[in-house]
Design an enzyme around this catalytic site. Sequence first.
Site, PDB file in Angstrom:
ATOM      1  N   ASP A  70      -1.477  11.414   5.473  1.00 27.16           N
ATOM      2  CA  ASP A  70      -1.925  10.022   5.455  1.00 27.16           C
ATOM      3  C   ASP A  70      -2.683   9.750   6.746  1.00 27.16           C
ATOM      4  O   ASP A  70      -2.110   9.784   7.828  1.00 27.16           O
ATOM      5  CB  ASP A  70      -0.727   9.071   5.324  1.00 27.16           C
ATOM      6  CG  ASP A  70      -1.130   7.659   4.915  1.00 27.16           C
ATOM      7  OD1 ASP A  70      -2.273   7.266   5.222  1.00 27.16           O
ATOM      8  OD2 ASP A  70      -0.304   6.955   4.301  1.00 27.16           O
TER       9      ASP A  70
ATOM     10  N   SER B 190      -4.890  -0.634   0.355  1.00 26.41           N
ATOM     11  CA  SER B 190      -6.026   0.201   0.753  1.00 26.41           C
ATOM     12  C   SER B 190      -7.032   0.279  -0.382  1.00 26.41           C
ATOM     13  O   SER B 190      -6.660   0.512  -1.540  1.00 26.41           O
ATOM     14  CB  SER B 190      -5.549   1.609   1.117  1.00 26.41           C
ATOM     15  OG  SER B 190      -4.669   1.558   2.223  1.00 26.41           O
TER      16      SER B 190
ATOM     17  N   CYS C 174      -4.421   7.203 -10.574  1.00 30.57           N
ATOM     18  CA  CYS C 174      -3.559   6.457  -9.664  1.00 30.57           C
ATOM     19  C   CYS C 174      -3.184   5.155 -10.371  1.00 30.57           C
ATOM     20  O   CYS C 174      -3.590   4.921 -11.501  1.00 30.57           O
ATOM     21  CB  CYS C 174      -4.258   6.173  -8.341  1.00 30.57           C
ATOM     22  SG  CYS C 174      -5.708   5.100  -8.508  1.00 30.57           S
TER      23      CYS C 174
ATOM     24  N   ARG D 291      -4.323   6.928   7.431  1.00 29.20           N
ATOM     25  CA  ARG D 291      -4.520   5.505   7.660  1.00 29.20           C
ATOM     26  C   ARG D 291      -3.882   5.039   8.972  1.00 29.20           C
ATOM     27  O   ARG D 291      -2.868   5.569   9.410  1.00 29.20           O
ATOM     28  CB  ARG D 291      -3.925   4.691   6.498  1.00 29.20           C
ATOM     29  CG  ARG D 291      -4.691   4.838   5.215  1.00 29.20           C
ATOM     30  CD  ARG D 291      -4.003   4.137   4.062  1.00 29.20           C
ATOM     31  NE  ARG D 291      -2.760   4.797   3.678  1.00 29.20           N
ATOM     32  CZ  ARG D 291      -2.027   4.463   2.626  1.00 29.20           C
ATOM     33  NH1 ARG D 291      -2.406   3.463   1.855  1.00 29.20           N
ATOM     34  NH2 ARG D 291      -0.927   5.121   2.334  1.00 29.20           N
TER      35      ARG D 291
ATOM     36  N   ARG E 264      -6.471   7.095   1.305  1.00 31.08           N
ATOM     37  CA  ARG E 264      -5.510   7.170   2.423  1.00 31.08           C
ATOM     38  C   ARG E 264      -6.225   7.469   3.742  1.00 31.08           C
ATOM     39  O   ARG E 264      -5.727   8.195   4.595  1.00 31.08           O
ATOM     40  CB  ARG E 264      -4.412   8.215   2.149  1.00 31.08           C
ATOM     41  CG  ARG E 264      -3.522   7.894   0.970  1.00 31.08           C
ATOM     42  CD  ARG E 264      -2.240   8.706   0.969  1.00 31.08           C
ATOM     43  NE  ARG E 264      -2.482  10.130   0.922  1.00 31.08           N
ATOM     44  CZ  ARG E 264      -2.716  10.823  -0.198  1.00 31.08           C
ATOM     45  NH1 ARG E 264      -2.739  10.198  -1.369  1.00 31.08           N
ATOM     46  NH2 ARG E 264      -2.917  12.126  -0.151  1.00 31.08           N
TER      47      ARG E 264
END
Length: 380
Positions: free
Chosen positions: A298, A224, A237, A300, A266
Amino acid sequence: MHQVERAIFDLRRGLPVVVIAGDTRVLVQAIEGATDASVSGLAGHAGGTPALVLSRHRLAILGEPEARGAARLSLPEGTGRRRLVDLAFGIAPEVAMEPEALAGWRRSLEPAQAADRAALALMRRALLIPAALVARVSEAQRSAVEARVSEGTWLAVGAEQAERCLEGSVGMLQRVSEAQIPLADASDCRFILFREPDGLREHVAVVIGEPRSGDVAVPLRLHSACLTGDLFGSLRCDCGEQLRNAVADIQALGGGVLLYLAQEGRGIGLANKLRAYTLQDSGLDTLDADQILGFGEDERRYGVAVDMLDALGIRRVQLLTNNPGKMSALAEGGIEVVERQALYGSLNDHNRRYLSAKSERAGHLLDAVFDGDQGPTARS
């Protein structure tokens, strides 16, 4: 889909749209970009007091943890933008509002109707805060609203069509262009760009080397997009490291595919991701910060990844991931995940809490990450 696409752009510009559900007409406006004048104007155009539609995740923040779905919150006449923001995504609405007023507003909650659910879907697709200002059009104002639609001032879209916009258009992904682009860790790479039919998002398949054909599992990474990590090397991250490690690993495995998916944060978009980062600075973890904004853990969806793999003729994969959810999503789309391979980056003081939340609360397979004080870490 055409009207939905135009409606999304209007909402992002701060304009209202009309959602049609049976005989009901509902004016819908995004909280982002709303002003006191536009809020009162919406009430005048509809001929009634607006309501605020909130996701079940945001309702939990407002003291309704048992909410099974979205709901509409009736608003007292004269409610201004500041109060709407407090309710829609304020970090602590009980501080900004009188407890008695907040409790009273919670008591006025009603289950979301078709037009309300459609409004939230449009906000999510537009990558806006998942909260919507809605006002049902009265009979007295109906002809005036329909006149604005007829003259093109406002767009009208069916509730059922709008509610489906999050599903995308399965099987309608467009393969647009491609080029050879050598990378530092894989000199033989072909970038293939795919565009979703509504034109809002583009995704890239990076074909590394010559992936084996037939029944052999193709090494695959679903990555992603992460502007802050991939491009700028953010320490919050480990996305950039994972991206580069994935390319090197796929190259070492003899070739495969990396799907670079436009799913920043996300799936909540860059603007909301930055809002979530600011909330994390106040002590929240990544999942709680997203919930404050009205999102799930999430957002996604991987139908587009399945479509890309179909276009590339890939049905069996060796998946580089630490996220069981990706394995399940591919399997549900008819892609056989023959094997999983972990993919790690580096643990640091800035991403430790983020990765801990993924492991402990979201079920990501990161046990090896926290073995000892130092060592490799992973992001799904």
